[in-house]
Design a protein around this motif. Structure first.
Motif, short mmCIF file in Angstrom:
data_model
loop_
_atom_site.label_atom_id
_atom_site.label_comp_id
_atom_site.label_asym_id
_atom_site.label_seq_id
_atom_site.Cartn_x
_atom_site.Cartn_y
_atom_site.Cartn_z
N ASN A 53 28.71 -3.89 -44.11
CA ASN A 53 27.55 -4.19 -44.96
C ASN A 53 26.62 -2.98 -44.99
O ASN A 53 26.93 -1.94 -44.38
CB ASN A 53 26.85 -5.49 -44.52
CG ASN A 53 26.16 -5.36 -43.17
OD1 ASN A 53 26.32 -4.36 -42.47
ND2 ASN A 53 25.40 -6.37 -42.80
N ASP A 54 25.53 -3.12 -45.71
CA ASP A 54 24.68 -1.95 -45.94
C ASP A 54 23.56 -1.80 -44.92
O ASP A 54 22.68 -0.95 -45.08
CB ASP A 54 24.06 -2.04 -47.35
CG ASP A 54 25.12 -1.99 -48.43
OD1 ASP A 54 26.15 -1.32 -48.18
OD2 ASP A 54 24.95 -2.63 -49.48
N ASP A 85 30.81 5.09 -39.66
CA ASP A 85 30.78 4.42 -40.97
C ASP A 85 32.04 3.60 -41.24
O ASP A 85 31.98 2.59 -41.94
CB ASP A 85 30.61 5.46 -42.09
CG ASP A 85 29.20 6.02 -42.11
OD1 ASP A 85 28.31 5.40 -41.48
OD2 ASP A 85 28.99 7.09 -42.71
N THR A 128 21.98 -0.77 -41.42
CA THR A 128 22.20 0.10 -40.26
C THR A 128 21.07 -0.13 -39.26
O THR A 128 19.89 -0.04 -39.62
CB THR A 128 22.23 1.58 -40.67
OG1 THR A 128 23.31 1.76 -41.59
CG2 THR A 128 22.44 2.49 -39.48
N LYS A 188 31.66 -0.07 -40.67
CA LYS A 188 30.59 -0.84 -41.30
C LYS A 188 31.09 -1.64 -42.51
O LYS A 188 31.79 -1.10 -43.36
CB LYS A 188 29.46 0.09 -41.73
CG LYS A 188 28.79 0.76 -40.52
CD LYS A 188 27.65 1.67 -40.92
CE LYS A 188 27.05 2.28 -39.66
NZ LYS A 188 25.93 3.17 -39.92
N ALA A 220 23.59 -5.32 -33.81
CA ALA A 220 24.85 -5.28 -34.56
C ALA A 220 25.77 -6.40 -34.08
O ALA A 220 25.66 -6.87 -32.94
CB ALA A 220 25.55 -3.93 -34.38
N GLU A 227 23.45 -5.67 -38.85
CA GLU A 227 24.54 -4.72 -39.11
C GLU A 227 25.87 -5.34 -38.68
O GLU A 227 26.00 -5.83 -37.56
CB GLU A 227 24.31 -3.42 -38.34
CG GLU A 227 25.43 -2.42 -38.56
CD GLU A 227 25.15 -1.06 -37.97
OE1 GLU A 227 23.99 -0.77 -37.60
OE2 GLU A 227 26.10 -0.27 -37.87
N GLN A 228 26.85 -5.31 -39.58
CA GLN A 228 28.15 -5.94 -39.32
C GLN A 228 29.23 -4.87 -39.20
O GLN A 228 29.37 -4.01 -40.07
CB GLN A 228 28.51 -6.90 -40.46
CG GLN A 228 27.48 -8.01 -40.65
CD GLN A 228 27.70 -8.80 -41.94
OE1 GLN A 228 28.67 -8.58 -42.66
NE2 GLN A 228 26.79 -9.72 -42.23
N LEU A 229 30.00 -4.95 -38.12
CA LEU A 229 31.04 -3.97 -37.86
C LEU A 229 32.39 -4.67 -37.67
O LEU A 229 32.45 -5.71 -37.01
CB LEU A 229 30.71 -3.16 -36.60
CG LEU A 229 29.32 -2.51 -36.57
CD1 LEU A 229 29.01 -1.97 -35.18
CD2 LEU A 229 29.22 -1.40 -37.60
#
Lengths: 85, 354
Positions: free
Chosen positions: B325-326, B320, B328, B323, B260, B287-289
């Motif tokens: 993007n989609d 969630d 995980t 987040k 991530a 995964e982008q947070l």
């Protein structure tokens, strides 16, 4: 004199950020430093500035503060005798 | 250079983040562009006599450092290193107002003592009775990272040390408003949760403090390893991309090895380009947070990114609400943090789970 004592208590609470202390909880003869209100040396400097700013009293020797700031009663007595404003 | 492990961490932010049993379970929604930190019960951590002179930043710093030390099991650190972008703004403003109102007379000592950038580091040391190395870094949005870099250098020379490292910044009446006037803060109130989709100039600001205890040796309480950290004072969009790729390659890793990325997007249409370029290229399959739609932006907000990384490692979960993007991740072993502000003071940090 009673009015001045109450005024001093309010000023102490505000100037020294005594957030959890009510004016009614400060006894006229309670020691302000040490076991009483627990003020410290930085508070002493704040009180010296307060004397000059609000009552026109300039202490020539900061050591004088030790006796003047003994209690609210002693402070009020000193201010009433020496105030210039 | 020796290893560097996070052995305890705590963060105070605009969200409730001091309860160790929760991880952004409850989100506070803000509707303004300037908002304050969510206060823990400071009286649980600071004696009333000490607290009466403390401004918000000192309370936050002392409390966050106290929780971090407690989590690490370290009572007295061997060094205290703090970072702040703007220092103790509230007391600085009060001090300056007193100068103006009293015609430069009757200046009291408390506000002067409490208005310096290293006040928080000093207050922590006083509270702990710690006479060790005590330094404060003021380096804009890389202040927190500058402190971490100093700690890493110290650990490489003296690996037996436990170092308390943290960042603090607070909102203040006048100086924060100046950032609204110069366009750094959005002109109109905003539903902060939608910050990242705002498409307008400026960001929203808040305050907070993150503290960590760092050591060179992995211990039972170690949460994460700071594998690498790099700051870039000024750089273009491509420079950042190259720097990130180089940093990853230095550790014989590929972008695919990142589970991530935690990005500092702050909703400023003029500067989120730095993040969006990465999101659409090197991190398109990662995964982008993001977190500043929860915490607002402030110079040491990137410290919150460290806290997020550690919580994700601890819980093996990324809420969630973070987040963007989609994708995980199946696991969380390697997390990269990237942050910048106004296109300056970029920081890249690689965290690895312990």
């Amino acid at each position: 004199m009673a009015e001045l004592r109450e005024e001093l208590k309010e000023k102490l609470i505000e100037q020294l950020s005594l957030e959890d202390v009510e004016a009614s909880e400060i006894g006229d003869d309670d020691p302000l430093f040490g076991d009483g209100l627990g003020l410290d040396s930085i508070d002493a400097l704040e009180l010296i500035v307060l004397l000059e700013k609000d009552y026109g009293i300039k202490l020539k020797d900061p050591k004088e503060g030790k006796a003047i700031f003994e209690s609210i009663s002693v402070m009020a007595d000193y201010i009433s005798k020496h105030r210039t404003k | 250079m020796s290893d560097c492990f996070i052995n305890g961490i705590a963060s105070i932010s605009a969200q409730p983040t001091t309860d160790p049993n929760t991880f952004l379970d409850e989100i506070i929604h803000y509707q303004e562009s300037i908002f304050k930190a969510h206060d823990p019960n400071y009286k649980e951590y600071i004696k009333p006599a000490a607290m009466r002179r403390m401004s918000k930043s000192v309370k936050m710093g002392v409390t966050a450092s106290s929780i971090a030390l407690n989590n690490s099991g370290v009572e007295i650190p061997d060094a205290i290193i703090t970072g702040t972008g703007m220092g103790c703004k509230q007391d600085s403003e009060k001090f300056l107002e007193n100068i103006l109102h009293n015609d430069e007379q009757f200046l009291t000592p408390t506000l002067f003592i409490q208005s310096t950038h290293n006040t928080v580091g000093g207050q922590i040391a006083l509270g702990l009775g710690c006479k060790a190395y005590n330094v404060t870094y003021v380096q804009g949005s890389a202040s927190f990272e500058s402190s971490v870099m100093d700690a890493k250098l110290m650990l490489s020379e003296e690996p037996e040390k436990n170092i308390l490292v943290g960042g603090i910044d607070e909102v203040a009446k006048n100086s924060t408003m100046l950032h609204k006037l110069d366009g750094q803060i959005k002109a109109d109130p905003i539903d902060v949760i939608n910050l990242l989709k705002s498409n307008t100039p400026g960001t929203v600001t808040s305050e907070g403090s993150t503290f960590m205890v760092l050591g060179a040796n992995k211990v039972e309480r170690s949460i994460a390893k700071i594998v690498d950290i790099e700051t870039i004072s000024r750089g273009g969009i491509e420079d950042v991309s190259i720097a990130i790729t180089s940093l990853i390659a230095r550790h014989n890793m590929k972008i695919d090895d990142l589970d991530a990325v935690v990005l500092g997007n702050n909703g400023d249409i003029n500067f989120d380009l730095y993040y969006k370029n990465l999101q659409n290229s090197v991190f398109s399959e990662t995964e982008q947070l993001c977190y500043k739609h929860l915490t607002g932006d402030y110079p040491v907000a990137s410290g919150f990114g460290f806290w997020l990384g550690c919580k994700i490692f601890e819980t093996n979960n990324a809420p969630d609400i973070l987040k963007v993007n989609d994708i995980t991740a199946k696991k969380y072993e390697n997390i990269l943090l990237y942050n910048q502000y106004l296109g300056k003071n970029h920081s890249i940090v690689l965290l690895q789970r312990c």
